[in-house]
Structure formats: structure tokens, C-alpha cells
Design an enzyme around this catalytic site. Structure first.
Site, short mmCIF file in Angstrom:
data_model
loop_
_atom_site.label_atom_id
_atom_site.label_comp_id
_atom_site.label_asym_id
_atom_site.label_seq_id
_atom_site.Cartn_x
_atom_site.Cartn_y
_atom_site.Cartn_z
N ARG A 1 -7.86 11.85 13.43
CA ARG A 1 -6.44 11.62 13.12
C ARG A 1 -5.74 12.94 12.81
NH1 ARG A 1 -5.22 6.55 9.41
NH2 ARG A 1 -3.18 6.92 10.36
N LYS B 1 -8.87 -3.01 3.64
CA LYS B 1 -8.08 -1.77 3.53
C LYS B 1 -6.78 -2.02 2.78
CE LYS B 1 -5.77 1.60 6.57
NZ LYS B 1 -6.36 2.88 6.11
N SER C 1 3.57 11.62 13.07
CA SER C 1 3.50 10.81 11.86
C SER C 1 4.58 11.23 10.87
CB SER C 1 2.13 10.94 11.19
OG SER C 1 2.11 10.24 9.96
N LYS D 1 0.84 -1.20 0.00
CA LYS D 1 0.00 0.00 0.00
C LYS D 1 0.87 1.25 0.00
CE LYS D 1 -1.22 1.88 3.71
NZ LYS D 1 -1.73 2.24 5.05
N SER D 2 1.90 1.25 0.83
CA SER D 2 2.76 2.44 0.95
C SER D 2 3.42 2.78 -0.38
CB SER D 2 3.82 2.21 2.02
OG SER D 2 3.24 2.03 3.29
N GLY E 1 -4.82 7.29 5.82
CA GLY E 1 -3.96 8.40 6.19
C GLY E 1 -3.18 8.94 5.01
N ARG F 1 -5.00 -3.72 11.06
CA ARG F 1 -3.91 -4.33 11.83
C ARG F 1 -4.44 -4.99 13.11
NH1 ARG F 1 -0.42 -4.40 7.66
NH2 ARG F 1 0.16 -2.31 6.97
N GLU G 1 3.71 0.10 12.72
CA GLU G 1 2.59 -0.59 12.10
C GLU G 1 2.62 -2.10 12.36
OE1 GLU G 1 4.07 -1.08 7.52
OE2 GLU G 1 3.93 0.93 8.37
#
Length: 423
Positions: free
Chosen positions: A124, A408, A167, A28-29, A96, A383, A311
Site C-alpha cells: 500500500r 477490522k 489517498s 473507525k475514521s 492504513g 469491504r 470505500e
């Protein structure tokens, strides 16, 4: 949730050692960073083996609404840049990366772009990015979701100071857009240490691969020079953080799980699983066929600073709850601002199933204790669902609430997991 998957879901118990070879969806990242850079590149790009999930679909929709076109019809997604010249509404969902990466791009629009998301997303942190954008010359209405970015067709850019202790995405978001700003962007962090620095390293590496000049020689400073963003044909690596529950399955069942195509060199924080699982007593080998983890039948406790790899905490915490010795996980206060307050959620849910767990300001401590069945709540956090299914593999009678939240980052996770665990 599909009718085929009850809620809560009776996640399967691993009655025997699991022996499996797993091919994981893409990162995903990496996928969402690649989509953002492709949307501001000088020509069409291809993102091969893109992760198809809720987060990446939201990113594709957001960039398309701004004026680029993201064709997700095939396994390889084609991104064609376009003019950012129409009002748009961006749904951040619980992503996010969408909430933080898209506003700096939206500043390049000649129109107004509004942002909102799922109810929890409004809690968030985003204020640091919005304040930074104002400093760089972007019009912003609001300080939290929902908010709007009023673009003027260009962003002045320059130097900006942010506190990214909540973050690392605060830094990455500005860097990803910086090459398109008139003066580039010079981001300086001021505050407690930045968590998840490997994710910033990932961003910097991808920028350089697209011909963007980045100066990261000094600590807590990242400078992106203005200039062209070349289109690329990018192959997305498997999502190594998503490997955590599968490799944990080998650990708790005393079996062997191989994750195919594990890269020899990577910027993904999930690569830290190799060392963590070794410390917990597993046999770990990286070979031509992928990463192979074999459980020893005994899980050792661990004292680990997970600041860089927060994570992974839910999956590691589940293993700590099952370990034969005490554990302490620290350096992870920042994960209270993830999809949910993960420290509080883990302490609550693991404790409800019998774990001897103590919540600290920046971590969790565990002492060995017998676990029992019950409902494991996920708080709409993928998660947390991973932690639940890991426990269920080792403990009778665990039911995982809303396992569908795993979509997700991993579509049909429940079906895939059942196929591995059920003989």
C-alpha cells in the site's frame, strides 16, 4: 476464525423481507483521528463510544508504544498524553490510518520508531508521506513498509507539496500532526484530483473542534498553524460506511432496515448512501429514530461517480450485480490501493458467481445476468466481505471466505448478520 464460524462461511439467504433496527459500532475514521489528536493534546481526553476493532486497537497500541497511554478497558477510552522518548515498534496490521497517521506523530519523538504490518500492507502506498516528512525535517529510513522514523524531539514543519491522488490520508496524516510542528504545516496537493475529500473535511472539522487553526480556503491547499491542541470529550458517531451492508439488506430483501442514531449532519462519506440507495429504487427516510431504508423489490441500475466515497464501492457493486438494469461505477481507480486491488477483486469474485461485469481502469460496468452460488473470496478485506454477504442474502449457496476479516471495523459481524437475516 472462531470455531463457531466455518470458513468459508455459508452466509444466510434472506428468504423473507428483513425488518430490523440496527445499532452500529462507532466510526473507525472518527475513532482513529480522535485518538491521534488526543495523544498530542495538552491534557487527558475521553473518546466515548470508541470503535473496538482491530484497526482501532492497533492505533491505541501504536500511540501507547510512542509514550501516550490509551486506556481501552471501558466503552469510553481515556487518552493521557505522555513523552515520546523511547524506541518503539508499531504494528500497522492492515490499517492504513495507522501506517499513515502515526509517522508524522512519531517525528516528534526523541527516539526511533519502526513500522511494519501484514504482508499486503507492504504494497500500500506510503512514499508520499515519508518524502513529505523528510522535507519537513524528519529523519526517515526507507520508502515503504518496513520503515523507521528517527525523531529528534521536534519537527521544523513548513510548506510541503504532495501528490495525494492515491489517498486522501496523505493530507490528513500531515494535518493531524501539524499543530505540534514548530512552523505548523502548509500542505499543497499537486496531481490528479484527491479522492475521498469528505475524509479531509472530517479531519479539518476535528482539528478545529480541538482549537487548531486551519486554513482551507484555497483549493488543494491546507495550512495548520502551530499552537496548542486542547483536550476534548468526544462522542463517536456510528460508522456510516459500515451501514452499507445492512441498508443493502433492505434493498435486496424488499424489507426495511433502520440504522439508529444516524446523524442529521456529518462529515462521514457513508452519508452518501442515502442518495445512492434512493437512485437505486429504495425508499429512504431520515427521522428521529435513525435512517430507514425500504426496498421496493426491484433494484435499479446506477451510473455513479464514487470518487468521493470509494470505500462504499464493494457494497454498491454487489447491488449493481443484482440490479435489473445496467450500471457503471467510475472515478475509483484509487481503490486499487486499498486493502486489496478492489476493482480487480470485485470483477473476479462477482464474475465467478455469474455477474456480467467489466473492469475498467477507474471503475466497473455491469449488465443484468443470473447469479449462482459459489465461494466469494475476500482478500483479507472487510469491504469485500460486505459485498459477499449482500450477494448471499439474494443468491442461494454463496460461501464467504474469511468473513472474520470484518473484525477490522465490526467485531462479531457474522453473528450479528445471521441474527438479522435468519428468521
Amino acid at each position: 476464525m472462531s470455531d463457531a464460524v466455518p470458513d468459508p462461511w455459508p452466509a444466510p439467504r434472506a428468504a423473507h423481507p428483513v425488518d430490523a433496527v440496527v445499532s452500529l459500532p462507532g466510526s473507525k475514521s472518527l475513532t482513529n483521528r480522535a485518538l491521534v489528536l488526543a495523544a498530542i493534546a495538552d491534557g487527558p481526553s475521553v473518546v466515548r463510544r470508541a470503535l473496538r476493532s482491530r484497526d482501532t486497537s492497533l492505533m491505541a497500541a501504536a500511540l501507547t508504544s510512542l509514550g501516550s497511554h490509551v486506556d481501552t478497558s471501558g466503552d469510553d477510552w481515556v487518552v493521557t498524553p505522555g513523552a515520546f522518548d523511547g524506541d518503539a515498534a508499531v504494528d500497522c496490521g492492515l490499517a492504513g490510518t495507522v501506517m499513515r497517521f502515526v509517522p508524522p506523530i512519531a517525528g516528534l519523538s526523541t527516539a526511533t520508531v519502526s513500522f511494519d504490518g501484514d504482508p499486503h500492507m507492504r504494497q500500500r502506498p506510503i512514499g508520499e508521506i515519508l518524502g513529505a516528512l523528510r522535507t519537513l525535517g524528519v529523519g526517515v529510513d526507507g520508502d515503504a513498509l518496513p520503515f523507521a522514523v528517527r525523531g529528534s524531539g521536534a519537527v521544523r514543519g513548513g510548506t510541503v507539496v504532495v501528490d495525494a491522488s492515491a489517498s486522501s490520508q496523505f493530507i490528513s496524516a500531515l494535518l493531524l500532526a501539524g499543530a505540534r510542528y514548530d512552523d505548523g504545516v502548509d500542505v499543497r496537493h499537486q496531481g490528479k484530483p484527491v479522492p475521498s475529500l469528505p475524509h479531509i473535511d472530517m479531519t479539518v472539522a476535528m482539528l478545529r473542534e480541538q482549537g487548531i487553526e486551519v486554513d482551507d480556503a484555497d483549493a488543494d491547499r491546507w495550512a495548520v498553524a502551530p499552537g496548542p491542541v486542547k483536550p476534548v470529550d468526544r462522542l463517536i458517531e456510528p460508522d456510516l460506511s459500515n451501514a452499507a451492508p445492512f441498508l443493502a439488506l433492505a434493498a435486496v430483501s424488499g424489507g426495511t432496515v433502520t440504522v439508529r442514531d444516524w446523524p442529521r449532519s456529518t462529515t462521514q462519506p457513508g452519508d452518501s448512501l442515502r442518495q445512492i440507495l434512493t437512485t437505486m429504487g429504495c425508499e429512504v427516510e431520515l427521522g428521529d429514530d435513525g435512517l430507514r431504508v425500504t426496498g421496493s423489490g426491484t433494484l435499479l441500475g446506477i451510473d455513479a461517480d464514487l470518487h468521493e466515497v470509494g470505500e462504499l464501492t464493494p457494497a454498491i457493486a454487489a447491488l449493481c450485480a443484482l440490479a435489473d438494469g445496467p450500471s457503471h461505477l467510475r472515478g475509483i481507480a484509487h481503490i486499487r490501493g486499498h486493502e486489496t486491488d478492489r476493482l480487480a477483486a470485485l470483477a473476479t469474485e462477482l464474475g465467478a458467481l455469474g455477474a456480467d461485469v467489466t473492469e475498467h481502469d477507474d471503475g466497473l460496468s455491469f449488465r443484468p445476468a443470473p447469479l449462482h452460488g459459489g465461494v466469494f473470496h475476500t482478500y483479507a478485506d472487510h469491504r469485500m466481505a460486505h459485498a459477499g454477504v449482500i450477494l448471499a442474502a439474494a443468491v442461494d449457496g454463496v460461501l464467504v471466505e474469511n468473513v472474520a476479516t470484518t473484525s477490522k471495523t465490526f467485531p462479531d459481524f457474522a453473528g450479528f448478520w445471521s441474527g438479522l437475516v435468519t428468521p
